[in-house]
Motif scaffolding. Sequence first.
Motif, PDB file in Angstrom:
ATOM      1  N   ASP A 164       0.853  -1.186   0.000  1.00  0.00           N
ATOM      2  CA  ASP A 164       0.000   0.000   0.000  1.00  0.00           C
ATOM      3  C   ASP A 164       0.889   1.236   0.000  1.00  0.00           C
ATOM      4  O   ASP A 164       1.531   1.564   1.004  1.00  0.00           O
ATOM      5  CB  ASP A 164      -0.929  -0.002   1.209  1.00  0.00           C
ATOM      6  N   LEU A 165       0.927   1.908  -1.135  1.00  0.00           N
ATOM      7  CA  LEU A 165       1.829   3.039  -1.336  1.00  0.00           C
ATOM      8  C   LEU A 165       1.467   4.238  -0.467  1.00  0.00           C
ATOM      9  O   LEU A 165       2.338   5.040  -0.122  1.00  0.00           O
ATOM     10  CB  LEU A 165       1.827   3.436  -2.812  1.00  0.00           C
ATOM     11  N   PHE A 166       0.207   4.370  -0.104  1.00  0.00           N
ATOM     12  CA  PHE A 166      -0.222   5.475   0.748  1.00  0.00           C
ATOM     13  C   PHE A 166       0.005   5.159   2.218  1.00  0.00           C
ATOM     14  O   PHE A 166       0.570   5.955   2.950  1.00  0.00           O
ATOM     15  CB  PHE A 166      -1.698   5.812   0.497  1.00  0.00           C
ATOM     16  N   ALA A 167      -0.416   3.981   2.644  1.00  0.00           N
ATOM     17  CA  ALA A 167      -0.275   3.589   4.050  1.00  0.00           C
ATOM     18  C   ALA A 167       1.189   3.518   4.473  1.00  0.00           C
ATOM     19  O   ALA A 167       1.520   3.823   5.618  1.00  0.00           O
ATOM     20  CB  ALA A 167      -0.959   2.240   4.297  1.00  0.00           C
ATOM     21  N   ASP A 168       2.056   3.143   3.534  1.00  0.00           N
ATOM     22  CA  ASP A 168       3.480   3.021   3.851  1.00  0.00           C
ATOM     23  C   ASP A 168       4.244   4.328   3.640  1.00  0.00           C
ATOM     24  O   ASP A 168       5.473   4.361   3.745  1.00  0.00           O
ATOM     25  CB  ASP A 168       4.109   1.892   3.035  1.00  0.00           C
ATOM     26  N   GLY A 169       3.530   5.403   3.314  1.00  0.00           N
ATOM     27  CA  GLY A 169       4.149   6.715   3.198  1.00  0.00           C
ATOM     28  C   GLY A 169       4.976   6.935   1.944  1.00  0.00           C
ATOM     29  O   GLY A 169       5.761   7.878   1.867  1.00  0.00           O
ATOM     30  N   ILE A 170       4.800   6.082   0.948  1.00  0.00           N
ATOM     31  CA  ILE A 170       5.560   6.215  -0.300  1.00  0.00           C
ATOM     32  C   ILE A 170       4.962   7.323  -1.164  1.00  0.00           C
ATOM     33  O   ILE A 170       5.688   8.085  -1.790  1.00  0.00           O
ATOM     34  CB  ILE A 170       5.599   4.864  -1.038  1.00  0.00           C
ATOM     35  N   SER A 208     -11.871  14.051 -10.295  1.00  0.00           N
ATOM     36  CA  SER A 208     -13.135  13.900  -9.577  1.00  0.00           C
ATOM     37  C   SER A 208     -13.508  12.439  -9.359  1.00  0.00           C
ATOM     38  O   SER A 208     -14.277  12.122  -8.461  1.00  0.00           O
ATOM     39  CB  SER A 208     -14.257  14.601 -10.340  1.00  0.00           C
ATOM     40  N   GLU A 209     -12.953  11.555 -10.173  1.00  0.00           N
ATOM     41  CA  GLU A 209     -13.255  10.127 -10.050  1.00  0.00           C
ATOM     42  C   GLU A 209     -12.134   9.354  -9.378  1.00  0.00           C
ATOM     43  O   GLU A 209     -12.203   8.138  -9.264  1.00  0.00           O
ATOM     44  CB  GLU A 209     -13.523   9.531 -11.438  1.00  0.00           C
ATOM     45  N   PHE A 210     -11.082  10.057  -8.948  1.00  0.00           N
ATOM     46  CA  PHE A 210      -9.943   9.396  -8.319  1.00  0.00           C
ATOM     47  C   PHE A 210     -10.332   8.906  -6.935  1.00  0.00           C
ATOM     48  O   PHE A 210     -10.762   9.674  -6.082  1.00  0.00           O
ATOM     49  CB  PHE A 210      -8.755  10.352  -8.224  1.00  0.00           C
ATOM     50  N   ASP A 211     -10.186   7.610  -6.720  1.00  0.00           N
ATOM     51  CA  ASP A 211     -10.453   6.987  -5.428  1.00  0.00           C
ATOM     52  C   ASP A 211      -9.153   6.332  -4.982  1.00  0.00           C
ATOM     53  O   ASP A 211      -8.691   5.372  -5.588  1.00  0.00           O
ATOM     54  CB  ASP A 211     -11.564   5.942  -5.568  1.00  0.00           C
ATOM     55  N   ARG A 212      -8.553   6.896  -3.959  1.00  0.00           N
ATOM     56  CA  ARG A 212      -7.234   6.437  -3.499  1.00  0.00           C
ATOM     57  C   ARG A 212      -7.176   4.932  -3.284  1.00  0.00           C
ATOM     58  O   ARG A 212      -6.162   4.312  -3.566  1.00  0.00           O
ATOM     59  CB  ARG A 212      -6.896   7.184  -2.212  1.00  0.00           C
ATOM     60  N   SER A 213      -8.249   4.337  -2.826  1.00  0.00           N
ATOM     61  CA  SER A 213      -8.247   2.895  -2.556  1.00  0.00           C
ATOM     62  C   SER A 213      -8.078   2.071  -3.833  1.00  0.00           C
ATOM     63  O   SER A 213      -7.609   0.934  -3.783  1.00  0.00           O
ATOM     64  CB  SER A 213      -9.521   2.475  -1.826  1.00  0.00           C
ATOM     65  N   GLN A 214      -8.448   2.645  -4.982  1.00  0.00           N
ATOM     66  CA  GLN A 214      -8.311   1.932  -6.251  1.00  0.00           C
ATOM     67  C   GLN A 214      -6.945   2.142  -6.896  1.00  0.00           C
ATOM     68  O   GLN A 214      -6.652   1.555  -7.929  1.00  0.00           O
ATOM     69  CB  GLN A 214      -9.388   2.389  -7.232  1.00  0.00           C
ATOM     70  N   TRP A 215      -6.114   2.999  -6.301  1.00  0.00           N
ATOM     71  CA  TRP A 215      -4.804   3.342  -6.861  1.00  0.00           C
ATOM     72  C   TRP A 215      -3.700   3.134  -5.825  1.00  0.00           C
ATOM     73  O   TRP A 215      -2.630   3.724  -5.926  1.00  0.00           O
ATOM     74  CB  TRP A 215      -4.795   4.802  -7.309  1.00  0.00           C
ATOM     75  N   ASN A 262      -0.263  -3.180  -8.378  1.00  0.00           N
ATOM     76  CA  ASN A 262      -1.234  -4.039  -9.071  1.00  0.00           C
ATOM     77  C   ASN A 262      -2.554  -3.310  -9.334  1.00  0.00           C
ATOM     78  O   ASN A 262      -3.133  -3.430 -10.411  1.00  0.00           O
ATOM     79  CB  ASN A 262      -1.496  -5.317  -8.273  1.00  0.00           C
ATOM     80  N   LYS A 263      -3.024  -2.539  -8.361  1.00  0.00           N
ATOM     81  CA  LYS A 263      -4.277  -1.801  -8.552  1.00  0.00           C
ATOM     82  C   LYS A 263      -4.116  -0.709  -9.609  1.00  0.00           C
ATOM     83  O   LYS A 263      -5.012  -0.486 -10.419  1.00  0.00           O
ATOM     84  CB  LYS A 263      -4.750  -1.198  -7.226  1.00  0.00           C
ATOM     85  N   ILE A 264      -2.958  -0.039  -9.601  1.00  0.00           N
ATOM     86  CA  ILE A 264      -2.704   0.988 -10.614  1.00  0.00           C
ATOM     87  C   ILE A 264      -2.699   0.351 -11.995  1.00  0.00           C
ATOM     88  O   ILE A 264      -3.301   0.871 -12.939  1.00  0.00           O
ATOM     89  CB  ILE A 264      -1.381   1.723 -10.338  1.00  0.00           C
ATOM     90  N   ALA A 265      -2.044  -0.799 -12.128  1.00  0.00           N
ATOM     91  CA  ALA A 265      -1.986  -1.501 -13.419  1.00  0.00           C
ATOM     92  C   ALA A 265      -3.384  -1.900 -13.878  1.00  0.00           C
ATOM     93  O   ALA A 265      -3.715  -1.775 -15.067  1.00  0.00           O
ATOM     94  CB  ALA A 265      -1.078  -2.720 -13.317  1.00  0.00           C
TER      95      ALA A 265
END
Length: 81
Positions: free
Chosen positions: A29-35, A59-66, A70-73
């Motif tokens: 998790d790139l956000f949770a790990d501070g990356i 407006s459609e960006f949902d952090r949990s989906q990115w 793997n989720k970004i891909a």
Amino acid sequence: MDVKVKEGIIEILKDVTGLDDVGTNADEDLFADGILDSMATVEVLVALQDKFDIQVPVSEFDRSQWSTVNKIADRVGELEE
């Protein structure tokens, strides 16, 4: 999942974050790990749009989906179609 897409995402993340080991765990998790923070996220989104010729509406960006490589891909694959 397209390997070239994943490799491109990892290169973008390395460029934006300056970290050589980012993406070694594609489910990290790139956000949770501070990356990624909010500024880095914008840089990554712009780079993804340029590299893969996609549009990511903020407006459609949902952090949990990115949040992982793997989720970004997956999202890039959906937006390329």
